[in-house]
Scaffold this motif. Structure first.
Motif, PDB file in Angstrom:
ATOM      1  N   MET A  16     -19.307  21.854 -15.700  1.00 17.41           N
ATOM      2  CA  MET A  16     -19.396  22.969 -16.633  1.00 17.41           C
ATOM      3  C   MET A  16     -18.374  22.789 -17.741  1.00 17.41           C
ATOM      4  SD  MET A  16     -20.148  26.342 -14.351  1.00 17.41           S
ATOM      5  CE  MET A  16     -21.483  26.348 -13.145  1.00 17.41           C
ATOM      6  N   GLY A  44     -21.279  28.113 -23.137  1.00 15.66           N
ATOM      7  CA  GLY A  44     -20.896  26.927 -22.397  1.00 15.66           C
ATOM      8  C   GLY A  44     -22.108  26.071 -22.107  1.00 15.66           C
ATOM      9  N   ALA A  48     -23.762  23.701 -18.800  1.00 17.83           N
ATOM     10  CA  ALA A  48     -23.667  23.376 -17.386  1.00 17.83           C
ATOM     11  C   ALA A  48     -24.680  22.297 -17.044  1.00 17.83           C
ATOM     12  CB  ALA A  48     -23.923  24.623 -16.536  1.00 17.83           C
ATOM     13  N   THR A 100     -30.153  21.331 -16.685  1.00 17.79           N
ATOM     14  CA  THR A 100     -29.034  21.468 -17.610  1.00 17.79           C
ATOM     15  C   THR A 100     -29.283  22.696 -18.465  1.00 17.79           C
ATOM     16  OG1 THR A 100     -28.678  19.076 -17.690  1.00 17.79           O
ATOM     17  CG2 THR A 100     -27.767  20.374 -19.499  1.00 17.79           C
ATOM     18  N   PRO A 142     -23.832  29.759 -18.492  1.00 20.29           N
ATOM     19  CA  PRO A 142     -22.644  29.012 -18.073  1.00 20.29           C
ATOM     20  C   PRO A 142     -21.348  29.754 -18.395  1.00 20.29           C
ATOM     21  CG  PRO A 142     -24.182  27.566 -19.189  1.00 20.29           C
ATOM     22  CD  PRO A 142     -24.684  28.965 -19.393  1.00 20.29           C
ATOM     23  N   LYS A 197     -18.244  30.260 -15.815  1.00 21.46           N
ATOM     24  CA  LYS A 197     -16.939  29.622 -16.004  1.00 21.46           C
ATOM     25  C   LYS A 197     -16.120  30.172 -17.158  1.00 21.46           C
ATOM     26  CE  LYS A 197     -14.629  25.288 -17.187  1.00 21.46           C
ATOM     27  NZ  LYS A 197     -14.736  23.860 -17.504  1.00 21.46           N
ATOM     28  N   SER A 198     -16.756  30.326 -18.311  1.00 16.40           N
ATOM     29  CA  SER A 198     -15.999  30.447 -19.551  1.00 16.40           C
ATOM     30  C   SER A 198     -15.123  31.687 -19.650  1.00 16.40           C
ATOM     31  CB  SER A 198     -16.960  30.402 -20.741  1.00 16.40           C
ATOM     32  OG  SER A 198     -17.695  29.197 -20.732  1.00 16.40           O
TER      33      SER A 198
END
Length: 363
Positions: A317, A325, A327, A333, A339, A343-344
């Protein structure tokens, strides 16, 4: 000389990054654990780019070793040599070990004190705020994420990213690379591929940069996000020099022991394991070695040692600011907001702090 006063087996961990810090934490109540690191703190490595654009973010990402290692000892110095039973440090200490875990990863020239590291992030942020145009050299994860962070927080800045390769993020698939490129362009980042800048020709205060294609770039400040030196260089002058492969990584067996050594383990980016070097995989290394060290120090039974199997289904990621983001998942994908939700927003800081036994919200 440090050693000899405890009846427990002595485990020395060299390197206080993702792998080493977690291993020391996991072992601290089972053995006499000692962590050697040139810094007084553990830094969540993938958060440093956001800390450059938002220095206050680093208050939760720089964790003093003594905050999580409450039943172990910390030597704040650099390991410079080892023998089959001792580690020698830059400040003159000789530390005896029964078992050794090497986790020195990459040699990042970061400050010794947490306070100085926080000030360094503030200085980076001052450079960004005072510049109308910014050049980022390198289109790997660091360069791409830094460009995304700056473009998100300072959309008025002119950001240029230059990369010598044919595509960004070459360590992952082309679909993820293309999505990252489109997202950066949507943030008005100028991306120059298959071009480079002669780093040796850059002088302090440089404002005009000429690329290998002859393009002239004017920038108020620049950041170099290419190659970090290996953290294994110091081992080339030790008895483990024959255990290093051509890339300078330690060759390990399925139990993550250095090949041919019964009491020396290696974890994280310093190993020759064929997989992308990612933080969550380094944590898996630490978990396997913790199990094995507990078995060896308590029972001495090698037949039950845990094995590490590299995964072919790697998840990667890449954050491009808080709201976007990319991933790369085992079967697809994706790019954009999903994403970012994973995560971000927090960059897994809360989760890592919980793993280290700390309040996930606290500074």
């Amino acid at each position: 000389m440090v050693g000899g006063e405890s009846q427990k087996k002595r485990v020395v961990v060299v390197g206080g990054g993702v792998a080493g810090a977690l291993l020391a934490k996991k072992m601290q109540f089972d053995v006499d654990v000692l962590l050697i690191d040139p810094k007084e703190y553990f830094e969540i490595p993938w958060t440093r780019l956001r800390s450059m654009v938002e220095p206050s973010f680093a208050e939760r990402t720089l964790i003093k070793h003594t905050d999580y290692l409450t039943n172990g000892r910390v030597v704040t110095s650099r390991a410079i040599s080892i023998t089959e039973s001792e580690v020698f440090t830059e400040d003159g200490q000789k530390i005896i070990y029964d078992y050794l875990a090497l986790a020195t990863g990459y040699a990042d020239p970061t400050p010794r004190s947490r306070k100085d590291r926080l000030e360094q992030f503030q200085q980076d942020n001052d450079k960004i705020k005072s510049s109308s145009s910014i050049l980022i050299i390198g289109g790997g994860r660091m360069g791409v994420e830094l460009a995304g962070e700056i473009a998100t927080d300072y959309p008025e800045k002119n950001v240029t990213l230059i990369h010598k390769g044919p595509r960004l993020l070459e360590y992952i698939g082309p679909k993820a690379s293309n999505k990252a490129l489109k997202l950066l362009k949507s943030k008005r980042v100028e991306v120059l591929l298959e071009q480079s800048v002669d780093l040796d020709s850059i002088t302090e205060g440089e404002r005009v940069f000429t690329t290998s294609a002859g393009k002239s770039i004017t920038a108020g400040c620049h950041f170099v996000c290419v190659g970090r030196p290996s953290g294994s260089t110091w081992l080339q002058e030790t008895f483990l020099k024959e255990s290093l492969d051509k890339s300078g990584r330690l060759m390990v067996d399925e139990n993550l022991r250095v090949k041919g050594r019964s009491n020396i383990f290696a974890i994280g980016d310093i190993t020759d394991i064929r997989e992308i070097k990612l933080g969550y995989l380094a944590q898996k290394h630490a978990a396997v070695v913790a199990k094995n060290l507990k078995l060896l120090t308590k029972e001495g039974r090698e037949s039950k040692l845990a094995t590490y199997k590299p995964s072919s289904a790697i998840m990667v990621m890449v954050a491009l600011g808080r709201k976007q983001g990319v991933a790369q998942l085992p079967f697809m994908t994706i790019g954009g907001r999903l994403p970012a939700m994973i995560k971000s927003k927090d960059l897994f800081v809360g989760w890592i702090r919980k793993e280290m036994g700390l309040d996930h919200r606290a500074v």
